[in-house]
Design a protein around this motif. Structure first.
Motif, PDB file in Angstrom:
ATOM      1  N   ILE A 169     111.853 199.952 -12.822  1.00 45.44           N
ATOM      2  CA  ILE A 169     113.263 199.872 -13.197  1.00 45.44           C
ATOM      3  C   ILE A 169     114.030 200.643 -12.133  1.00 45.44           C
ATOM      4  O   ILE A 169     113.771 201.831 -11.911  1.00 45.44           O
ATOM      5  CB  ILE A 169     113.495 200.440 -14.608  1.00 45.44           C
ATOM      6  N   ARG A 170     114.958 199.962 -11.466  1.00 40.57           N
ATOM      7  CA  ARG A 170     115.695 200.583 -10.353  1.00 40.57           C
ATOM      8  C   ARG A 170     116.850 201.442 -10.831  1.00 40.57           C
ATOM      9  O   ARG A 170     117.156 202.459 -10.219  1.00 40.57           O
ATOM     10  CB  ARG A 170     116.201 199.519  -9.404  1.00 40.57           C
ATOM     11  N   SER A 171     117.522 201.000 -11.902  1.00 43.10           N
ATOM     12  CA  SER A 171     118.643 201.786 -12.404  1.00 43.10           C
ATOM     13  C   SER A 171     118.928 201.435 -13.857  1.00 43.10           C
ATOM     14  O   SER A 171     118.565 200.356 -14.326  1.00 43.10           O
ATOM     15  CB  SER A 171     119.898 201.546 -11.561  1.00 43.10           C
ATOM     16  N   VAL A 194     106.381 201.450 -23.790  1.00 45.53           N
ATOM     17  CA  VAL A 194     107.491 202.392 -23.905  1.00 45.53           C
ATOM     18  C   VAL A 194     108.614 201.680 -24.658  1.00 45.53           C
ATOM     19  O   VAL A 194     109.028 200.581 -24.270  1.00 45.53           O
ATOM     20  CB  VAL A 194     107.985 202.843 -22.516  1.00 45.53           C
ATOM     21  N   LEU A 195     109.081 202.304 -25.729  1.00 48.31           N
ATOM     22  CA  LEU A 195     110.159 201.745 -26.541  1.00 48.31           C
ATOM     23  C   LEU A 195     111.380 202.637 -26.429  1.00 48.31           C
ATOM     24  O   LEU A 195     111.299 203.842 -26.682  1.00 48.31           O
ATOM     25  CB  LEU A 195     109.728 201.658 -28.012  1.00 48.31           C
ATOM     26  N   ALA A 235     111.554 206.932 -26.909  1.00 46.46           N
ATOM     27  CA  ALA A 235     112.528 207.908 -26.401  1.00 46.46           C
ATOM     28  C   ALA A 235     113.902 207.270 -26.254  1.00 46.46           C
ATOM     29  O   ALA A 235     114.049 206.044 -26.282  1.00 46.46           O
ATOM     30  CB  ALA A 235     112.067 208.454 -25.047  1.00 46.46           C
ATOM     31  N   GLU A 236     114.895 208.120 -26.050  1.00 47.79           N
ATOM     32  CA  GLU A 236     116.251 207.695 -25.677  1.00 47.79           C
ATOM     33  C   GLU A 236     116.105 206.885 -24.386  1.00 47.79           C
ATOM     34  O   GLU A 236     115.178 207.106 -23.608  1.00 47.79           O
ATOM     35  CB  GLU A 236     117.109 208.963 -25.501  1.00 47.79           C
ATOM     36  N   ARG A 278     112.616 206.818 -17.397  1.00 46.03           N
ATOM     37  CA  ARG A 278     111.883 207.774 -16.547  1.00 46.03           C
ATOM     38  C   ARG A 278     110.391 207.723 -16.855  1.00 46.03           C
ATOM     39  O   ARG A 278     109.558 207.679 -15.946  1.00 46.03           O
ATOM     40  CB  ARG A 278     112.416 209.194 -16.766  1.00 46.03           C
ATOM     41  N   ARG A 279     110.037 207.730 -18.137  1.00 45.82           N
ATOM     42  CA  ARG A 279     108.616 207.696 -18.526  1.00 45.82           C
ATOM     43  C   ARG A 279     107.960 206.402 -18.063  1.00 45.82           C
ATOM     44  O   ARG A 279     106.850 206.410 -17.536  1.00 45.82           O
ATOM     45  CB  ARG A 279     108.476 207.875 -20.043  1.00 45.82           C
ATOM     46  N   TYR A 280     108.641 205.280 -18.287  1.00 39.78           N
ATOM     47  CA  TYR A 280     108.118 203.982 -17.867  1.00 39.78           C
ATOM     48  C   TYR A 280     107.825 203.994 -16.365  1.00 39.78           C
ATOM     49  O   TYR A 280     106.744 203.594 -15.936  1.00 39.78           O
ATOM     50  CB  TYR A 280     109.112 202.868 -18.214  1.00 39.78           C
ATOM     51  N   ASN A 281     108.797 204.428 -15.558  1.00 45.66           N
ATOM     52  CA  ASN A 281     108.605 204.427 -14.101  1.00 45.66           C
ATOM     53  C   ASN A 281     107.486 205.372 -13.673  1.00 45.66           C
ATOM     54  O   ASN A 281     106.775 205.083 -12.716  1.00 45.66           O
ATOM     55  CB  ASN A 281     109.915 204.765 -13.387  1.00 45.66           C
ATOM     56  N   GLU A 282     107.313 206.496 -14.373  1.00 45.41           N
ATOM     57  CA  GLU A 282     106.191 207.394 -14.076  1.00 45.41           C
ATOM     58  C   GLU A 282     104.861 206.678 -14.286  1.00 45.41           C
ATOM     59  O   GLU A 282     103.908 206.876 -13.537  1.00 45.41           O
ATOM     60  CB  GLU A 282     106.221 208.621 -14.991  1.00 45.41           C
TER      61      GLU A 282
END
Length: 122
Positions: free
Chosen positions: A8-10, A67-68, A96-97, A103-107
């Protein structure tokens, strides 16, 4: 072999940009793909929230981690039935929010067959 999960870029209010797939308001993303998350397909609403049927496409794509996102103001629910469906499938789940979920997904995107559902507004 499961394809890589796109990054996810942004993310901002009303917009999520997925590398190689474009911009979405709400997005379903999985190893090798992404598309608009149309809540009307499964009668998803803020309450009770993400339906078990919403995650089936992610599981079919080979996700081992899901991730939801609960929305920017965490108004989107995640019912016990949805979490139970993912647990039965043996996948790791993160809730998460939206910005924290991205952030978690991209990690995880470079290290696991991660998928997700992301809501870009409330």
């Amino acid at each position: 072999m499961v394809p890589a999960s796109p990054r996810i870029r942004s993310v901002s209010w009303g917009s999520i940009t997925v590398e190689g797939f474009g911009d979405f308001k709400d997005v379903k993303i999985w190893p090798g793909g992404a598309r608009e998350w149309d809540w009307n397909e499964t009668a998803t609403r803020h309450f009770p929230g993400i339906q078990p049927a919403d995650v089936e496409e992610l599981l079919a794509a080979g996700a081992t981690v899901v991730v939801l996102s609960r929305g920017m103001q965490e108004r989107l629910g995640v019912p016990a039935q949805t979490l139970a469906r993912l647990e039965r499938a043996g996948v790791e789940v993160h809730v998460a929010e939206t910005k924290a979920a991205v952030r978690r997904y991209n990690e995880l995107a470079g290290t696991a067959a991660v998928a997700g559902l992301f809501h870009s507004t409330c």
